[in-house]
Design a protein around this motif. Sequence first.
Motif, PDB file in Angstrom:
ATOM      1  N   ASP A  65      -5.516   2.060  -1.506  1.00  0.00           N
ATOM      2  CA  ASP A  65      -5.502   3.279  -0.687  1.00  0.00           C
ATOM      3  C   ASP A  65      -6.658   3.288   0.317  1.00  0.00           C
ATOM      4  OD1 ASP A  65      -3.300   4.069  -2.105  1.00  0.00           O
ATOM      5  OD2 ASP A  65      -4.369   5.507  -3.377  1.00  0.00           O
ATOM      6  N   ASP A  68      -5.832   1.299   3.282  1.00  0.00           N
ATOM      7  CA  ASP A  68      -4.886   2.013   4.143  1.00  0.00           C
ATOM      8  C   ASP A  68      -5.600   2.944   5.123  1.00  0.00           C
ATOM      9  OD1 ASP A  68      -2.700   0.795   3.036  1.00  0.00           O
ATOM     10  OD2 ASP A  68      -2.239   2.432   1.646  1.00  0.00           O
ATOM     11  N   LYS A 151       4.091   3.711  -3.477  1.00  0.00           N
ATOM     12  CA  LYS A 151       3.217   4.524  -4.330  1.00  0.00           C
ATOM     13  C   LYS A 151       3.394   4.199  -5.808  1.00  0.00           C
ATOM     14  CE  LYS A 151       2.140   8.588  -2.777  1.00  0.00           C
ATOM     15  NZ  LYS A 151       0.675   8.521  -2.626  1.00  0.00           N
TER      16      LYS A 151
END
Length: 289
Positions: A65, A68, A151
Amino acid sequence: MNRYRIPEIAEKYMKYDMIQSFTELPPLSEPRLRILHAALNGQLTTAKHSELFTLVTSLVQVGLDTHDLIDTDGQRRSEREMRSRQLNVLAGDYFSSRFYQLLAQAGQIEMIARISGAVSEVNRLKVTLYTKMRSLKVTAEDYYSQAVRIKSGLFHHFADLLEGSVSRLWPELLNKLSSCEVALDEMRRTESWERFRSSWGYWYIIQVGTDEERYKLTSASMENRYLQGLVEKYGIHSQLLQLLKQSGQEVKTIVNRMESERLVDEMSRIVDHMLNTLGDHVPALNETR
């Protein structure tokens, strides 16, 4: 029975002054991590490793994450922005590498291979999605389904370690739970143009909007007032809220099909807490700006 304390344990690996000074880390995925810990902790074969496996998964997820958050835009940046970008790269690599150390120390070599394979698959899904987005060849439905797969990707491989109905229902449970999180994430992304770009709402309007609206969406910037007008016009919040409620109800239905009453009770509490927490955000997101 191990008490769930992943956030407290993970904090010592994530709390560094340099990182906190220049960038903001993404939050832990509490619903997915709590469900994983409950499932592993609920059977004799995996209970003793439930905390370790959930902890390393949390660190790898934060690493992914964090990567990202890296902005690939080539425009000139301030020194602070460059420092934040560099730290996002380094922090993501650091969190991703700690799982190797923790699992190696515990002699869990097979789990290293499992998680590494899951990371490769998640990155493959991301590249596929980003390639489609760059060429404007993605629909809102495609985007949402891929976002759910991305996810949930890091957690799917645990199905092989689980038993009975939990193992059979794990992929479906994980997908619906991830759908809840995606819906909420996408609602939050309507708050600013920077976050709205390439979101579900963005692709939905690209798909059904007018030529003028599509042109404005593909421009370099957009006034927040105009953006909120589009969000309201196309009912972005209400559509995502419906997806959230539907997925939440499906999660509860899946949980009730499990054989262990204790696990059903525990997972039901986790899901209820998640939905109550998510619901707290909805009124604010639906306010007219």
